[in-house]
Design an enzyme around this catalytic site. Structure first.
Site, mmCIF file in Angstrom:
data_model
loop_
_atom_site.group_PDB
_atom_site.id
_atom_site.type_symbol
_atom_site.label_atom_id
_atom_site.label_comp_id
_atom_site.label_asym_id
_atom_site.label_seq_id
_atom_site.Cartn_x
_atom_site.Cartn_y
_atom_site.Cartn_z
ATOM 1 N N ARG A 27 0.639 -1.291 0.144
ATOM 2 C CA ARG A 27 0.311 -0.080 -0.040
ATOM 3 C C ARG A 27 0.749 1.235 -0.340
ATOM 4 O O ARG A 27 0.195 2.151 -0.117
ATOM 5 C CB ARG A 27 -0.986 0.183 1.264
ATOM 6 C CG ARG A 27 -1.837 -1.117 1.114
ATOM 7 C CD ARG A 27 -2.928 -1.105 2.138
ATOM 8 N NE ARG A 27 -4.030 -1.961 1.776
ATOM 9 C CZ ARG A 27 -5.309 -1.487 1.585
ATOM 10 N NH1 ARG A 27 -5.597 -0.308 1.970
ATOM 11 N NH2 ARG A 27 -6.236 -2.178 1.008
ATOM 12 N N TRP A 76 4.613 6.546 2.201
ATOM 13 C CA TRP A 76 4.363 6.958 0.894
ATOM 14 C C TRP A 76 4.698 8.429 1.197
ATOM 15 O O TRP A 76 3.802 8.949 1.605
ATOM 16 C CB TRP A 76 2.909 6.580 0.557
ATOM 17 C CG TRP A 76 2.636 7.220 -1.126
ATOM 18 C CD1 TRP A 76 3.076 6.327 -2.107
ATOM 19 C CD2 TRP A 76 2.205 8.292 -1.718
ATOM 20 N NE1 TRP A 76 2.674 7.035 -3.352
ATOM 21 C CE2 TRP A 76 2.097 8.357 -2.703
ATOM 22 C CE3 TRP A 76 1.608 9.412 -0.804
ATOM 23 C CZ2 TRP A 76 1.630 9.282 -3.623
ATOM 24 C CZ3 TRP A 76 1.126 10.561 -1.492
ATOM 25 C CH2 TRP A 76 1.236 10.296 -3.030
ATOM 26 N N GLY A 103 -1.667 10.519 6.631
ATOM 27 C CA GLY A 103 -2.548 11.562 6.487
ATOM 28 C C GLY A 103 -1.735 12.889 5.994
ATOM 29 O O GLY A 103 -0.457 12.762 6.055
ATOM 30 N N LYS A 486 -3.558 2.409 -17.136
ATOM 31 C CA LYS A 486 -2.682 1.077 -17.062
ATOM 32 C C LYS A 486 -1.139 1.074 -17.537
ATOM 33 O O LYS A 486 -0.084 0.913 -16.710
ATOM 34 C CB LYS A 486 -3.395 -0.125 -17.599
ATOM 35 C CG LYS A 486 -4.514 -0.734 -16.776
ATOM 36 C CD LYS A 486 -4.243 -1.315 -15.403
ATOM 37 C CE LYS A 486 -4.565 -0.279 -14.496
ATOM 38 N NZ LYS A 486 -5.943 -0.110 -13.943
ATOM 39 N N GLU A 489 0.894 4.016 -15.707
ATOM 40 C CA GLU A 489 1.218 3.694 -14.343
ATOM 41 C C GLU A 489 2.133 2.480 -14.355
ATOM 42 O O GLU A 489 3.048 2.530 -13.451
ATOM 43 C CB GLU A 489 -0.180 3.157 -13.854
ATOM 44 C CG GLU A 489 -0.278 2.542 -12.409
ATOM 45 C CD GLU A 489 -1.557 2.120 -11.801
ATOM 46 O OE1 GLU A 489 -2.344 1.483 -12.774
ATOM 47 O OE2 GLU A 489 -1.914 2.020 -10.676
ATOM 48 N N HIS A 505 -8.329 17.302 -34.446
ATOM 49 C CA HIS A 505 -8.475 18.811 -33.851
ATOM 50 C C HIS A 505 -6.882 18.889 -33.009
ATOM 51 O O HIS A 505 -7.304 19.904 -32.088
ATOM 52 C CB HIS A 505 -9.614 18.969 -33.051
ATOM 53 C CG HIS A 505 -10.785 18.537 -33.655
ATOM 54 N ND1 HIS A 505 -11.167 19.573 -34.575
ATOM 55 C CD2 HIS A 505 -11.877 17.612 -33.842
ATOM 56 C CE1 HIS A 505 -12.387 19.206 -35.348
ATOM 57 N NE2 HIS A 505 -12.558 18.043 -34.580
ATOM 58 N N LYS A 597 -1.782 1.557 -3.153
ATOM 59 C CA LYS A 597 -2.875 0.905 -3.404
ATOM 60 C C LYS A 597 -4.128 1.851 -2.787
ATOM 61 O O LYS A 597 -5.333 1.602 -3.348
ATOM 62 C CB LYS A 597 -2.827 -0.528 -2.731
ATOM 63 C CG LYS A 597 -4.068 -1.249 -3.013
ATOM 64 C CD LYS A 597 -3.884 -1.796 -4.534
ATOM 65 C CE LYS A 597 -5.259 -2.391 -4.947
ATOM 66 N NZ LYS A 597 -5.384 -2.504 -6.319
HETATM 67 O O1 M6R Z 1 -9.129 2.773 -3.813
HETATM 68 P P1 M6R Z 1 -9.958 3.569 -5.076
HETATM 69 O O2 M6R Z 1 -10.527 2.676 -6.078
HETATM 70 O O3 M6R Z 1 -10.536 4.576 -4.918
HETATM 71 O O4 M6R Z 1 -8.426 3.894 -6.021
HETATM 72 C C1 M6R Z 1 -8.611 5.078 -6.799
HETATM 73 C C2 M6R Z 1 -7.458 5.120 -7.790
HETATM 74 O O5 M6R Z 1 -6.382 5.627 -6.890
HETATM 75 C C3 M6R Z 1 -6.953 3.759 -8.334
HETATM 76 O O6 M6R Z 1 -8.125 3.489 -9.203
HETATM 77 C C4 M6R Z 1 -5.926 3.975 -9.166
HETATM 78 O O7 M6R Z 1 -5.955 4.893 -10.342
HETATM 79 C C5 M6R Z 1 -5.311 2.606 -9.703
HETATM 80 N N1 M6R Z 1 -4.053 2.282 -9.106
HETATM 81 C C6 M6R Z 1 -5.193 2.350 -11.280
HETATM 82 O O8 M6R Z 1 -4.880 1.265 -11.500
#
Ligand code: M6R
Length: 602
Positions: A27, A76, A103, A486, A489, A505, A597
């Site tokens: 995470r 993070w 946070g 994807k 990322e 355009h 995550k």
């Molecule tokens: O936990 P969530 O679904 O709210 O997360 C939202 C985005 O951070 C998440 O979908 C992110 O874009 C993914 N890691 C993309 O693969």
């Protein structure tokens, strides 16, 4: 995002906190650390930028087995670089108190200046450090750690989940405000964690700290102070299936396995939800008002969940002709809301701060909020009027794959169920949508099998390409967006999606000899012209979801109307391509750089 673990028990507290931390590392993984109290009252403090596993050696060497209380953190970075010095736990001036924080403290600069003026010494660049010095000030003789923590957080602005350790007494204290924190009794010790997944195998159930609750764990056990003055915590939650870590299957990474699981996930969702569609039972069971009493639908999400929301919006909009918007959660504060709007908030983690913040800013007299999540005990689920679990099971790869499929299908089932009793949809059309829905698991399985060799070969062909375009029209556009997301990322290469009609355009200027252009073909005949414009400039078109036959060299479009949520199966080859390219470029596909995550800062 960041992860917190804490344990208080008879022995090996630091080891317990570390094992739990390892389960949270996916995470957020910039740096990690543990602080603990040994039974003889001395402290132990280890930090690293090399991953949680690398904490084991130093912890063992420094007497980990004799520890009775410990806190751990995986970071993070938001404020301050990725260095050992900036890693949590962070200590006070005396080395007695340690704090871990998830946070953002928005007024940290002001507080830091005040604390410096009061004589405190700062050792890090992180906003979190103000907390430990505020706690140091608040922990006066005769006062418990929990009470001191409650006072310390009073001047904070922002969001936090905090656990503090007093190495003199061995007490732990925790509090939360806009960031998750749970408590669990494991029988042989007590845990605090920012996510139940950290401690899932060790516990049967857990409790959630509501905003501004404070807990203290000491020799007398657990003391719970609720913000309303009561000392009774709210009810227990069973450990969700999603909290149990999955294996990588036949792959070396979780993402590969999670892509392969998608047909089974789709079948699970459809088996569970489809029986409640035709008679509207699924919709009614959620406790939502009849769709006839709703004038607008707004889907809210971030990243992949937003893309899932866009696909779901197709069912309400294209099929049900309902005015439907999809909104980026971090921008939703700028929206003007119509009355009688159903908000569908989508988040696999249910802890995404942008979503939670967007909900806080909704008008009080608006319509109901439905949470669509893979975590039924999450902050999002607890704040919504109705909740539906998307049943994806545990997803470890940071890149969302099977949760995307599960979200789309769950949302579509809900939409169809809501629409079924409204008379808004022609019965024949409704029946064909239902057929498309139930055929999805097979379509996903076929896509996996058909495209795997092609995507491996393309990843090799395009390994030097510096940029990629993804095009679609109508219902295909959302899958183009998901393919581009994807790819960037995972591979760290530039990728953008465009409505194919927009190409001429501006974006067409990006196309050169060999430029890879993925086209999501939903059967719209106008795509032929878009593709011709690309190939005329030397671009290399990869057409996904082809519904065109060639007769005598000429394209003949099959007269097949796709479902209102678009060609969902086309996302499979796009996921596979992104993963294959990333592996070829030696990227960590489960833990892409700079990402996390669960994104608990807004
Ligand atoms: O936990 P969530 O679904 O709210 O997360 C939202 C985005 O951070 C998440 O979908 C992110 O874009 C993914 N890691 C993309 O693969």
């Amino acid at each position: 995002m960041c992860g917190i673990t804490a344990y208080r028990g008879p022995t090996a507290a630091a080891g317990r906190a570390r094992v739990a931390l390892e389960r949270l590392e996916y995470r957020g993984y910039d740096s990690a650390g543990i602080a603990a109290r040994r039974a003889d009252g001395t402290s132990l403090h280890v930090r690293t930028v090399d991953g949680v596993a690398s904490l084991s050696g130093p912890l063992e060497a420094r007497g980990m087995d004799a520890t009775t209380a410990a806190i751990g953190h995986t970071r993070w970075a938001t404020h301050g670089g990725v260095t050992e010095q900036n890693a949590h736990p962070i200590e006070d001036c005396s080395g007695r108190l340690f704090v871990v924080h998830n946070g953002i403290i928005e007024n940290a600069d002001v507080l830091r200046a005040d604390l410096l003026a009061a004589g405190h010494r700062f050792a890090t660049e992180v906003d979190s450090e103000v907390i430990v010095h505020l706690l140091e000030q608040a922990l006066r003789p005769g006062r418990g750690l929990g009470d001191a923590l409650a006072e310390a957080v009073r001047p904070l602005e922002g969001s936090w989940a905090i656990v503090a350790l007093d190495t003199r007494s061995g007490a732990l204290a925790g509090t939360a405000h806009g960031s998750p924190l749970i408590y669990a009794d494991a029988g042989d010790g007590m845990y605090l964690a920012s996510d139940v997944g950290a401690v899932a195998p060790m516990i049967d159930d857990f409790r959630v700290l509501e905003d501004d609750d404070v807990v203290q764990l000491d020799g007398d056990g657990l003391r719970w102070h609720r913000a309303d003055g009561s000392s009774r915590p709210r009810g227990r939650w069973p450990v969700p299936q999603t909290a149990l870590l999955a294996s990588t299957g036949r792959h070396r990474d979780h993402m590969g396995n999670e892509i392969d699981e998608q047909p089974a996930v789709a079948r699970r969702v459809i088996d569970a939800l489809a029986p409640g569609i035709s008679d509207g039972r699924l919709w009614r069971g959620l406790g939502l008002p009849p769709l006839d009493g709703i004038d607008h639908v707004a889907v809210l999400g971030c990243g992949t969940s937003l893309n899932a929301g866009r696909a779901i919006a197709g069912a309400f909009g294209r099929l049900g002709a309902m005015p439907t918007r999809s909104l980026i959660a971090s921008e939703a504060g700028h929206e003007v809301w119509e009355p009688r709007t159903l908000v569908i908030a989508i988040s696999q983690s249910g802890e995404t701060a942008d979503i939670l913040r967007a909900l806080e800013r909704l008008p009080r007299d608006g319509g109901p909020v439905l949470a669509l999540t893979n975590n039924a005990s999450s902050s999002l689920a607890r704040r919504a009027d109705a909740v539906i679990d998307c049943l994806a099971g545990p997803e470890i790869g940071v890149a969302a794959t099977k949760t995307f499929i599960a979200q789309v299908l769950t949302g579509v089932c809900v939409a169809l169920s809501g629409l079924s009793t409204t008379g808004r949809v022609d019965p024949n059309l409704f029946a064909s949508e239902l057929r498309a829905l139930t055929a999805t698991p097979d379509a996903l399985a076929a896509a996996l099998e058909t495209w795997r060799p092609t995507m491996t070969a393309l990843a090799s062909d395009f390994s030097r390409a510096s940029g990629f375009l993804f095009l679609g029209r109508g219902g295909g556009l959302v899958y183009a967006a998901e393919g581009a997301l994807k790819l960037k990322e995972l591979s760290y290469r530039w990728a953008e999606h465009q409505p194919a009609g927009e190409l001429k355009h501006g974006p067409l200027a990006l196309v050169d000899a060999g430029t890879p252009v993925f086209v999501i073909d939903d059967g719209d005949p106008r795509l032929e012209v878009d593709i011709a414009e690309v190939t005329a400039r030397g671009g290399r078109v990869v057409r996904i979801g082809e519904r065109v036959l060639r007769v005598g060299g000429l394209p003949l479009h099959l007269p097949r109307r796709g479902p209102s949520w678009g060609p969902l199966e086309t996302v499979v080859p796009l996921q596979m391509f992104a993963r294959e390219l990333a592996l070829r470029l030696h990227r960590d596909v489960d833990k892409p750089r700079n990402l996390a995550k669960s994104v608990t800062v807004s």
